[in-house]
Design a protein around this motif. Structure first.
Motif, PDB file in Angstrom:
ATOM      1  N   LEU A  72       0.897  -1.220  -0.327  1.00  0.00           N
ATOM      2  CA  LEU A  72       0.282  -0.346   0.066  1.00  0.00           C
ATOM      3  C   LEU A  72       0.561   1.241   0.044  1.00  0.00           C
ATOM      4  N   ALA A  73       1.830   1.672   0.954  1.00  0.00           N
ATOM      5  CA  ALA A  73       2.754   2.393   0.518  1.00  0.00           C
ATOM      6  C   ALA A  73       3.633   2.917  -0.386  1.00  0.00           C
ATOM      7  N   SER A  74       4.860   1.146  -0.902  1.00  0.00           N
ATOM      8  CA  SER A  74       4.490   2.128  -2.572  1.00  0.00           C
ATOM      9  C   SER A  74       4.033   2.307  -3.296  1.00  0.00           C
ATOM     10  N   ARG A  75       2.424   1.618  -2.916  1.00  0.00           N
ATOM     11  CA  ARG A  75       1.475   2.068  -4.583  1.00  0.00           C
ATOM     12  C   ARG A  75       0.640   4.079  -4.159  1.00  0.00           C
ATOM     13  N   LEU A  76       0.563   3.977  -2.998  1.00  0.00           N
ATOM     14  CA  LEU A  76       0.606   5.445  -3.062  1.00  0.00           C
ATOM     15  C   LEU A  76       1.250   6.269  -3.075  1.00  0.00           C
ATOM     16  N   THR A  77       2.272   5.853  -2.695  1.00  0.00           N
ATOM     17  CA  THR A  77       3.744   7.391  -3.032  1.00  0.00           C
ATOM     18  C   THR A  77       4.013   7.328  -4.741  1.00  0.00           C
TER      19      THR A  77
ATOM     20  N   THR B  30       1.705  12.707  -2.655  1.00  0.00           N
ATOM     21  CA  THR B  30       0.458  12.209  -2.026  1.00  0.00           C
ATOM     22  C   THR B  30       1.903  12.092  -1.464  1.00  0.00           C
ATOM     23  N   THR B  31       2.052  12.598   0.580  1.00  0.00           N
ATOM     24  CA  THR B  31       2.548  12.164   1.456  1.00  0.00           C
ATOM     25  C   THR B  31       2.605  10.893   1.934  1.00  0.00           C
ATOM     26  N   VAL B  32       3.163   9.644   3.064  1.00  0.00           N
ATOM     27  CA  VAL B  32       3.020   8.947   4.055  1.00  0.00           C
ATOM     28  C   VAL B  32       3.778   8.269   4.686  1.00  0.00           C
ATOM     29  N   LEU B  33       3.984   8.476   6.094  1.00  0.00           N
ATOM     30  CA  LEU B  33       4.614   7.589   6.709  1.00  0.00           C
ATOM     31  C   LEU B  33       4.282   6.403   7.133  1.00  0.00           C
ATOM     32  N   LEU B  34       5.166   5.510   7.035  1.00  0.00           N
ATOM     33  CA  LEU B  34       4.762   3.903   7.608  1.00  0.00           C
ATOM     34  C   LEU B  34       5.952   3.757   9.122  1.00  0.00           C
TER      35      LEU B  34
ATOM     36  N   ARG C 160      -7.070   5.327  -3.396  1.00  0.00           N
ATOM     37  CA  ARG C 160      -7.207   6.827  -4.739  1.00  0.00           C
ATOM     38  C   ARG C 160      -8.216   7.269  -5.060  1.00  0.00           C
ATOM     39  N   ASN C 161      -9.285   6.292  -5.355  1.00  0.00           N
ATOM     40  CA  ASN C 161     -10.781   6.902  -5.338  1.00  0.00           C
ATOM     41  C   ASN C 161     -11.327   7.665  -4.740  1.00  0.00           C
ATOM     42  N   THR C 162     -11.379   7.684  -3.763  1.00  0.00           N
ATOM     43  CA  THR C 162     -12.342   7.792  -2.480  1.00  0.00           C
ATOM     44  C   THR C 162     -11.411   9.579  -2.512  1.00  0.00           C
ATOM     45  N   TRP C 163      -9.901   9.839  -2.808  1.00  0.00           N
ATOM     46  CA  TRP C 163      -9.309  11.374  -2.669  1.00  0.00           C
ATOM     47  C   TRP C 163      -9.208  11.645  -3.877  1.00  0.00           C
ATOM     48  N   GLY C 164      -9.228  10.986  -4.568  1.00  0.00           N
ATOM     49  CA  GLY C 164      -9.200  11.734  -6.815  1.00  0.00           C
ATOM     50  C   GLY C 164      -7.350  11.545  -6.768  1.00  0.00           C
ATOM     51  N   ILE C 165      -6.746  10.925  -5.680  1.00  0.00           N
ATOM     52  CA  ILE C 165      -5.359  10.594  -5.987  1.00  0.00           C
ATOM     53  C   ILE C 165      -4.957  10.230  -7.267  1.00  0.00           C
ATOM     54  N   LYS C 166      -4.492  10.560  -8.479  1.00  0.00           N
ATOM     55  CA  LYS C 166      -4.585   9.981 -10.063  1.00  0.00           C
ATOM     56  C   LYS C 166      -2.977   8.753  -9.152  1.00  0.00           C
TER      57      LYS C 166
END
Length: 664
Positions: free
Chosen positions: A110-115, A120-124, A658-664
């Protein structure tokens, strides 16, 4: 070059053990690791037992080595993988778009896909340490069950099961590392049957049918399977390597041939089209373990928007009790309590034990239970109230009248073996605990009208006695926590000899367990209740599976090796006739071993499902901006080891978010 790597590889065994607090620290005097006999202390166990391989190479390579000498600090931390915060940061930012708790199969994916989106910033957050070179060696998988890369969880004592285990309790190891359980598991890759996923969807979980999830399996796989990867249902362009083990014994050929004689075709067992037997598929590349961290995090750790923080213990999800909105996470690192806020969501990916525990500590769980533990209730949900697990029987062992045919730990160990593995990864060190094949069967007791197996057979190029002999590590039996006296009484006469075995694994138990908090201390292990074999059909299915294995062994492919059942004797079964149904049920109740596949503790289900914790988009019912993304959401038993489904959950969750937040 290679001599330096060999020296470092084995010297690290004793340099890795540490007296540091491993992320389990005292905060305002509240740290209570619990009682050792209750399995509530994660001790400094790394390399608490030795192997002839370790001792031989250390004595050859290090003039400073003394057998049994353990380092008191992490001198060799520099050999671990490193995950510095990018941009010269020394501490995390105060706020991120997403905070993910846990870096196992789902969390890392998930962290890899989101970033992939740079904005999009992610703290794991991960409580464990990064992996090291030793964790790359598949043959060492059994060792890690007794190291500080593993949470030392134990099931509560239950009458009639685990009778031959230490203290009569089942051991439930879970990964305590960056990469989670993918750092300590046997790397087996199984997807589950289409019917498993279609039944999940039919329960109201839209988007989870086999047709829906197949695209994610295809997307994540980088399969090289002797031609099987060319079919439409397999992926070749993904990130996760899926391969056959590069080395095997002749016993796998006997297993597959015997299967064909009894009507089990040799196939890609992950094919959705039929049941059968096949060579085990593993997440290995060039003979090396491919953990979730290695595949999804290591190559992306320089992304400026992905901040990875090992040795950080999440202790609470911060939830506004009025708006029921998650807004941050409290975590402890280096004995300091920190708070990080989120702009979008908190995501729990801590696994089927830690995720429900953290939810309950944060006020989300069964109202009466939380109240009894002094935890203010924010949302009354059945967290932890459903738990399924896969258990196996490791005591079905067959002797052979030939030598040098199976894997034995003490056979063929040399400096050349190590060098060859480092160079080519194609010798016995690349075998994942001697696992060679997988077979799916429907026993005579199965009443399932669809093509769904009730037993998985795990073919071993050896057995649990293959780790013994003079100076042997005994890592497999110790990893399972089999009582030494019980083991010696049952198998001492064949210890360290050539054998074959298969572990029957019960795929769809009728028995249902649960977990609950011990108290409100985030450092206490939860209370785990497996309720193994409480439904009589579960024990009967094991006996039916054993009878089927006996039929396999009577075929010519096995008889050419003089294969004979070893008549193990167990204290609890002395009064029973050997090879009777009653004897086999007693044997299963003596050596009852988990395969670490707990699911459903944060069960997925639609609104109105009284057993559901999250909805089909993995959002916690009644709480805003909080999801659970790991195998705890899987609501039913599935015909699979849970590592691959964990990757799948992470991939699918990335699209949902990504669908929830409109992230491409």
């Amino acid at each position: 070059m290679y001599s330096i790597r060999i020296f470092a590889l084995f010297l690290i065994i004793y340099g890795a053990s540490s007296n540091e607090d491993e992320g389990i620290v005292e905060v305002d005097g509240d740290y209570d690791p619990g009682e050792q006999e209750d399995g509530n202390r994660n001790e400094k166990l790394l390399w608490s037992h030795q192997s002839p391989l370790v001792n031989m190479v250390l004595q050859t390579s290090s003039i400073h080595y003394q057998q049994g000498d353990y380092s008191t600090s992490d001198f060799f931390d520099f050999l671990r993988d490193k995950y510095p915060l990018p941009g010269g940061l020394t501490t995390p930012l105060p706020e991120y778009d997403f905070v993910i708790v846990g870096s196992g199969s789902a969390g890392s994916a998930l962290a890899s896909r989101l970033t992939k989106n740079k904005n999009t910033t992610v703290l794991l957050l991960e409580v464990g340490k990064p992996e090291m070179l030793l964790t790359d060696i598949p043959a060492l998988a059994p060792y890690f069950q007794a190291t500080d890369y593993t949470w030392q969880y134990y099931m509560e004592k239950q009458p009639g099961v685990c009778l031959g285990m230490d203290n009569g309790r089942c051991f439930w190891p879970r990964g305590n590392a960056l990469g989670g359980s993918t750092v300590i598991n046997y790397m087996i890759y199984t997807r589950g049957r289409p019917e498993d996923w279609n039944r999940i969807a039919a329960d109201g979980n839209y988007g989870w049918s086999f047709d829906d999830i197949l695209k994610y399996y295809i997307k994540l796989e980088k399969a090289e399977l002797g031609g099987f990867e060319k079919t439409a249902h397999r992926g070749r362009d993904g990130e996760m390597p899926v391969q056959f083990v590069p080395v095997s014994t002749k016993l796998i050929d006997s297993f597959l041939e015997a299967g064909r004689i009894l009507g089990h075709p040799t196939i890609d067992y992950n094919s959705p089209d039929e049941l059968g037997f096949g060579k085990v598929q593993v997440t290995i590349d060039n003979g090396r373990r491919q953990s979730a961290a290695k595949v999804f995090l290591h190559s992306h750790k320089n992304r400026r928007n992905l901040h990875i923080l090992p040795q950080a213990k999440a202790t609470k999800v911060l939830i506004d009790p009025d708006t029921k909105t998650a807004y941050g996470v409290e975590f402890v690192r280096n004995k300091l309590l920190h708070t990080v806020r989120v702009r979008k969501e908190v995501i729990l990916s801590a696994g089927p034990i830690a995720s429900p525990q953290l939810l309950m500590l944060s006020g989300v769980g069964p109202k009466d239970h939380l109240t009894a533990k002094g935890i203010p209730v924010i949302q009354d949900l059945p967290v932890g109230q459903t738990l399924y697990d896969h258990i196996c029987f490791p005591g079905l062992i067959f002797t052979l009248n030939v030598t040098d045919i199976s894997f034995l730990e003490n056979r063929g160990l040399s400096l050349t073996t190590i060098t060859q593995w480092l160079m080519n990864g194609d010798n016995e060190l690349s075998s994942p605990g001697a696992v060679e094949g997988i077979g799916y069967i429907k026993t005579t007791l199965s009443d399932d009208p669809e093509s769904v197996p009730d037993i998985e057979l795990i073919s071993i190029g050896g057995s649990i006695v293959s780790d013994g002999g003079p100076g042997g590590s005994r890592s497999v039996r110790r990893g399972m926590r089999i009582n030494e006296n019980v083991f010696n009484g049952a198998f001492g006469s064949i210890d360290n000899t050539d054998t074959w075995s298969t572990f029957p694994m019960l795929l769809h138990p009728k028995s249902v367990g649960y977990l609950e908090l011990k108290d409100d201390n985030p450092y206490s292990h939860p209370r785990l209740y497996g309720n193994y074999l409480t439904d009589p059909k579960d024990a009967a299915t094991f006996v039916a599976a054993i009878r089927h294995v006996q039929e396999l062994v009577q075929t010519e492919p096995f008889q050419r090796w003089g294969t004979r059942l070893h008549p193990a004797r167990y204290p609890a079964c002395e009064s029973l006739t050997m090879d009777s149904d009653e004897y086999w049920e007693c044997a299963v109740r003596t050596l009852t071993a988990t395969l670490h596949h707990q699911v459903a503790t944060c069960r997925m289900g639609p609104t109105g499902d009284p057993k559901a914790v999250v909805d089909p988009e993995l959002r916690v019912h009644g709480i805003n901006r909080l999801r659970v993304v790991d195998t705890s959401v899987i609501p039913r038993t599935i015909s699979a080891h849970t590592s691959a489904p964990g990757f799948l959950v992470g991939y699918k969750a990335a699209d949902l978010i990504r669908n929830t937040w409109g992230i491409k």
